[in-house]
Scaffold this motif. Structure first.
Motif, PDB file in Angstrom:
ATOM      1  N   ILE A 197     -34.032 -58.768 -16.335  1.00 51.33           N
ATOM      2  CA  ILE A 197     -33.745 -58.511 -14.925  1.00 51.33           C
ATOM      3  C   ILE A 197     -32.998 -59.688 -14.302  1.00 51.33           C
ATOM      4  N   ASP A 198     -32.062 -59.348 -13.443  1.00 54.82           N
ATOM      5  CA  ASP A 198     -31.398 -60.374 -12.631  1.00 54.82           C
ATOM      6  C   ASP A 198     -31.247 -59.838 -11.215  1.00 54.82           C
ATOM      7  N   LEU A 199     -31.451 -60.724 -10.258  1.00 51.42           N
ATOM      8  CA  LEU A 199     -31.347 -60.372  -8.846  1.00 51.42           C
ATOM      9  C   LEU A 199     -30.315 -61.255  -8.161  1.00 51.42           C
ATOM     10  N   GLU A 200     -29.683 -60.714  -7.153  1.00 50.59           N
ATOM     11  CA  GLU A 200     -28.926 -61.511  -6.195  1.00 50.59           C
ATOM     12  C   GLU A 200     -29.663 -61.386  -4.861  1.00 50.59           C
ATOM     13  N   THR A 201     -29.701 -62.457  -4.085  1.00 49.49           N
ATOM     14  CA  THR A 201     -30.502 -62.481  -2.871  1.00 49.49           C
ATOM     15  C   THR A 201     -29.733 -63.121  -1.717  1.00 49.49           C
ATOM     16  N   THR A 202     -30.332 -63.040  -0.531  1.00 48.96           N
ATOM     17  CA  THR A 202     -29.701 -63.656   0.641  1.00 48.96           C
ATOM     18  C   THR A 202     -29.980 -65.149   0.726  1.00 48.96           C
ATOM     19  N   GLY A 203     -30.805 -65.670  -0.162  1.00 50.61           N
ATOM     20  CA  GLY A 203     -31.146 -67.093  -0.165  1.00 50.61           C
ATOM     21  C   GLY A 203     -32.189 -67.379  -1.217  1.00 50.61           C
ATOM     22  N   GLY A 204     -32.768 -68.568  -1.161  1.00 49.04           N
ATOM     23  CA  GLY A 204     -33.670 -68.993  -2.230  1.00 49.04           C
ATOM     24  C   GLY A 204     -35.147 -68.947  -1.901  1.00 49.04           C
ATOM     25  N   GLN A 205     -35.534 -68.342  -0.766  1.00 44.68           N
ATOM     26  CA  GLN A 205     -36.937 -68.354  -0.365  1.00 44.68           C
ATOM     27  C   GLN A 205     -37.490 -66.941  -0.309  1.00 44.68           C
ATOM     28  N   PRO A 206     -38.321 -66.573  -1.288  1.00 50.51           N
ATOM     29  CA  PRO A 206     -38.869 -65.211  -1.312  1.00 50.51           C
ATOM     30  C   PRO A 206     -39.618 -64.836  -0.043  1.00 50.51           C
ATOM     31  N   ARG A 245     -34.132 -61.784   1.174  1.00 43.12           N
ATOM     32  CA  ARG A 245     -34.260 -60.438   0.608  1.00 43.12           C
ATOM     33  C   ARG A 245     -33.277 -60.241  -0.543  1.00 43.12           C
ATOM     34  N   ILE A 246     -33.508 -59.192  -1.313  1.00 43.71           N
ATOM     35  CA  ILE A 246     -32.678 -58.880  -2.476  1.00 43.71           C
ATOM     36  C   ILE A 246     -31.454 -58.085  -2.036  1.00 43.71           C
ATOM     37  N   THR A 247     -30.297 -58.458  -2.570  1.00 44.24           N
ATOM     38  CA  THR A 247     -29.054 -57.734  -2.276  1.00 44.24           C
ATOM     39  C   THR A 247     -28.542 -56.939  -3.474  1.00 44.24           C
ATOM     40  N   GLU A 248     -29.019 -57.267  -4.680  1.00 40.51           N
ATOM     41  CA  GLU A 248     -28.567 -56.543  -5.870  1.00 40.51           C
ATOM     42  C   GLU A 248     -29.597 -56.738  -6.977  1.00 40.51           C
ATOM     43  N   GLN A 264     -30.363 -49.068 -18.982  1.00 41.66           N
ATOM     44  CA  GLN A 264     -30.002 -50.056 -17.972  1.00 41.66           C
ATOM     45  C   GLN A 264     -29.860 -49.386 -16.610  1.00 41.66           C
ATOM     46  N   TYR A 265     -29.999 -50.220 -15.574  1.00 43.94           N
ATOM     47  CA  TYR A 265     -29.920 -49.720 -14.197  1.00 43.94           C
ATOM     48  C   TYR A 265     -29.426 -50.862 -13.326  1.00 43.94           C
ATOM     49  N   GLU A 266     -28.559 -50.539 -12.398  1.00 41.55           N
ATOM     50  CA  GLU A 266     -28.063 -51.563 -11.482  1.00 41.55           C
ATOM     51  C   GLU A 266     -27.715 -50.921 -10.156  1.00 41.55           C
ATOM     52  N   THR A 267     -27.922 -51.659  -9.081  1.00 48.34           N
ATOM     53  CA  THR A 267     -27.556 -51.155  -7.765  1.00 48.34           C
ATOM     54  C   THR A 267     -27.513 -52.295  -6.764  1.00 48.34           C
ATOM     55  N   LEU A 268     -26.630 -52.162  -5.793  1.00 48.47           N
ATOM     56  CA  LEU A 268     -26.681 -53.014  -4.625  1.00 48.47           C
ATOM     57  C   LEU A 268     -27.849 -52.578  -3.759  1.00 48.47           C
ATOM     58  N   LEU A 269     -28.370 -53.473  -2.943  1.00 46.71           N
ATOM     59  CA  LEU A 269     -29.461 -53.152  -2.037  1.00 46.71           C
ATOM     60  C   LEU A 269     -29.125 -53.644  -0.637  1.00 46.71           C
ATOM     61  N   GLY A 293     -19.894 -62.954  -3.955  1.00 46.67           N
ATOM     62  CA  GLY A 293     -18.876 -61.962  -3.641  1.00 46.67           C
ATOM     63  C   GLY A 293     -19.441 -60.745  -2.942  1.00 46.67           C
ATOM     64  N   ILE A 294     -20.749 -60.704  -2.702  1.00 41.76           N
ATOM     65  CA  ILE A 294     -21.375 -59.560  -2.044  1.00 41.76           C
ATOM     66  C   ILE A 294     -21.293 -59.750  -0.532  1.00 41.76           C
ATOM     67  N   THR A 295     -20.712 -58.772   0.158  1.00 37.25           N
ATOM     68  CA  THR A 295     -20.517 -58.858   1.607  1.00 37.25           C
ATOM     69  C   THR A 295     -21.446 -57.877   2.329  1.00 37.25           C
ATOM     70  N   ASP A 296     -21.528 -58.053   3.648  1.00 32.96           N
ATOM     71  CA  ASP A 296     -22.316 -57.122   4.454  1.00 32.96           C
ATOM     72  C   ASP A 296     -21.768 -55.704   4.355  1.00 32.96           C
ATOM     73  N   ASP A 297     -20.448 -55.563   4.301  1.00 33.46           N
ATOM     74  CA  ASP A 297     -19.847 -54.232   4.184  1.00 33.46           C
ATOM     75  C   ASP A 297     -20.259 -53.549   2.887  1.00 33.46           C
ATOM     76  N   MET A 298     -20.368 -54.309   1.810  1.00 32.57           N
ATOM     77  CA  MET A 298     -20.712 -53.734   0.494  1.00 32.57           C
ATOM     78  C   MET A 298     -22.134 -53.165   0.466  1.00 32.57           C
ATOM     79  N   VAL A 299     -23.047 -53.754   1.233  1.00 36.89           N
ATOM     80  CA  VAL A 299     -24.445 -53.321   1.157  1.00 36.89           C
ATOM     81  C   VAL A 299     -24.847 -52.441   2.339  1.00 36.89           C
ATOM     82  N   ARG A 300     -23.928 -52.203   3.274  1.00 36.62           N
ATOM     83  CA  ARG A 300     -24.297 -51.469   4.493  1.00 36.62           C
ATOM     84  C   ARG A 300     -24.852 -50.086   4.170  1.00 36.62           C
TER      85      ARG A 300
END
Length: 505
Positions: free
Chosen positions: A5-14, A18-21, A35-40, A55-62
């Protein structure tokens, strides 16, 4: 089965980010089978520096799903799997926090590919995912995107499995030659096959990934900091004492104490770290040392002393080493006992009943005691007036300030207040367990002042308090050690307390 598993997040503090991908690769021990993947949609804006990194923007996750919409999918895919990630504590802590917000306790065995890589591929210049993949020839497309990093971690995990199978084969002559050479070929540079010495081995079944010792060890030790080995953990004592966490430079970054050092340190590493600082703290630990005390009380006192002496980066409490203010006691000409606060330097002739960090804290402490024990603000030097204090005017003072309340009645409440923050007896020694059966510890308090402690032979005996004063190592008295001793004596301890008459200077 393994869920990589790998996550992308809005920062480093759980606790607040929050998770973005998310990307999940299911590995059966031989290959990726799902396998499974999604933006969040994290429900908040993505910081600019995070967008620059991922490279993840607000528009991409809206219009992306929110975590609660994919939570069932994550649970079902990872059910019965070992949770695998590069620096697993980060990803695992984020997922646990997201599930906890939904009222669900997400729990999986974990495996860290950083730790497994250090074990099976020692000597690499770096074990960060990007540099490690570059150094060992693993393609990493889409760095800092969940699918790209998870795919690279899956290849790395597969490589590590084959290395561990190779090691198992060389140790175990019942593993087939063909399987051994296949594992070796998979990890060797192109065009070369290392000499294994296993060509004459008896052919039988290849070991399954579940039974590979290195992998099992990595699962067991996934919660440990990357630089702390199982061998180091096995040396930790199951005894009372003080322990030190060191960084790579050897500096002490944390001091702790416990009646069982081994179990306490395991608890340190088992908790879920919810902030960047706590994650950094764990990742900074490169060595552990300790000092045994035998006695729980001595461990508490020595920990406090060491925190004040070393001022470790990650010890927030008890770092203050100077206590220039305090609460004092005097009896006035009318027989009233009067508590007052002040600087310790201004009252050198008397030792404070309790030492505090500054006069502001001392004043606040005294106000609290006045309110709790219905004392007079004027007699505690908190209200300057020639007549009655303000509390008497609002019926919160019984009139000691103008002589209406008898001194003995007022003084009884003063004594109750003093007992709430001082020792029950003025001079005493606490005799407890030593570091061996042939030793015991002594902690000495004289006239309400902590003097220090000592390790003495079990045959040691003392006729008076001066005999104890001759053997102790002197330590500073302060608010923290006073509180430690008071609280300890109120527990169901098994130490012996020997009392002495309070002496005058």
């Amino acid at each position: 089965m393994y869920a990589i598993i790998d996550l992308e997040t809005t920062g480093g503090q759980p606790a607040q980010d929050r998770i973005t991908e998310i990307a999940i690769f299911i590995h059966d021990g031989e290959k990726v089978v799902d396998q499974y993947e999604t933006l969040l949609n994290p429900g908040r804006s993505i910081p600019f520096f995070i967008t620059q990194l991922t490279g993840i923007t607000d528009d991409m996750v809206r219009d992306a799903p929110k975590f609660h919409e994919v939570a069932r999918k994550v649970v079902e895919m990872t059910e019965g799997c070992v949770f695998v990630a590069h620096n697993v504590r980060f990803d695992y802590s984020f997922l646990k926090k997201e599930f906890a917000d939904l009222g669900y306790n997400y729990s999986r065995k974990t495996l860290c590919t950083v730790r497994l890589s250090r074990s099976l591929m020692p000597g690499q210049p770096s074990y960060s995912l990007g540099k490690l993949c570059q150094n060992i020839g693993i393609p990493l497309n889409g760095r800092h995107r969940a699918a790209g990093d998870a795919a690279a971690t899956a290849i790395l995990f597969d490589r590590l499995l084959k290395i561990s199978q190779q090691d198992e084969a060389l140790r175990n002559p019942t593993i087939s030659t063909a399987d051994t050479l296949a594992a070796v070929d998979a990890t060797a540079p192109s065009g070369r096959r290392p000499v294994t010495g296993a060509e004459d081995a008896v052919t039988t079944k290849q070991p399954s990934a579940r039974k590979i010792k290195a992998v099992q060890e990595a699962i067991k030790t996934a919660l440990l900091p990357a630089n702390i080995t199982p061998a180091k953990m096995s040396t930790l004592p199951h005894s009372a004492g003080v322990y030190y966490f060191h960084n790579e430079a050897g500096e002490v970054i944390y001091v702790g104490k416990s009646i069982n050092i081994y179990k306490r340190i395991l608890q340190h590493f088992a908790i879920d770290y919810k902030s960047r600082k706590s994650i950094e703290f764990k990742n900074s630990i490169s060595d552990i040392t300790w000092e045994l005390t035998g006695s729980e009380l001595v461990a508490l006192l020595y920990e406090s002393h060491e925190i004040k002496r070393l001022k470790p980066l990650y010890n927030r409490a008890q770092r203050r080493s100077v206590f220039p203010a305090g609460i004092f006691l005097r009896t006035d000409e009318n027989g009233y006992k009067r508590l007052y606060y002040g600087r310790a330097d201004d009252h050198a002739e008397s030792h404070p009943l309790i030492a505090l960090g500054n006069q502001y804290k001392a004043k606040g402490f005294l106000f609290h005691k006045v309110a709790k024990f219905n004392l007079c603000q004027k007699l505690c030097d908190l209200y300057k007036t020639a007549g009655s204090c303000f509390d008497y005017q609002v019926h919160r003072c019984n009139g000691a300030c103008i002589g209406l309340e008898p001194a003995d009645e007022y003084n009884a409440r003063v004594e109750q207040a003093i007992e709430s923050f001082t020792y029950e007896h003025g001079s005493f020694v606490v005799i407890g367990k030593g570091r061996s059966e042939l030793e015991k510890t002594v902690v000495l308090v004289e006239n309400g002042r902590y003097l220090g402690f000592a390790y003495v032979d079990e045959t040691f005996s003392a006729r008076n308090i001066n005999d104890f004063k001759e053997v102790i190592t002197r330590y500073n008295d302060n608010k923290d050690v006073q509180q430690i001793i008071r609280q300890y004596l109120r527990t169901k301890h098994k130490d012996k307390v020997k009392l002495f008459k309070t002496t005058t200077a």
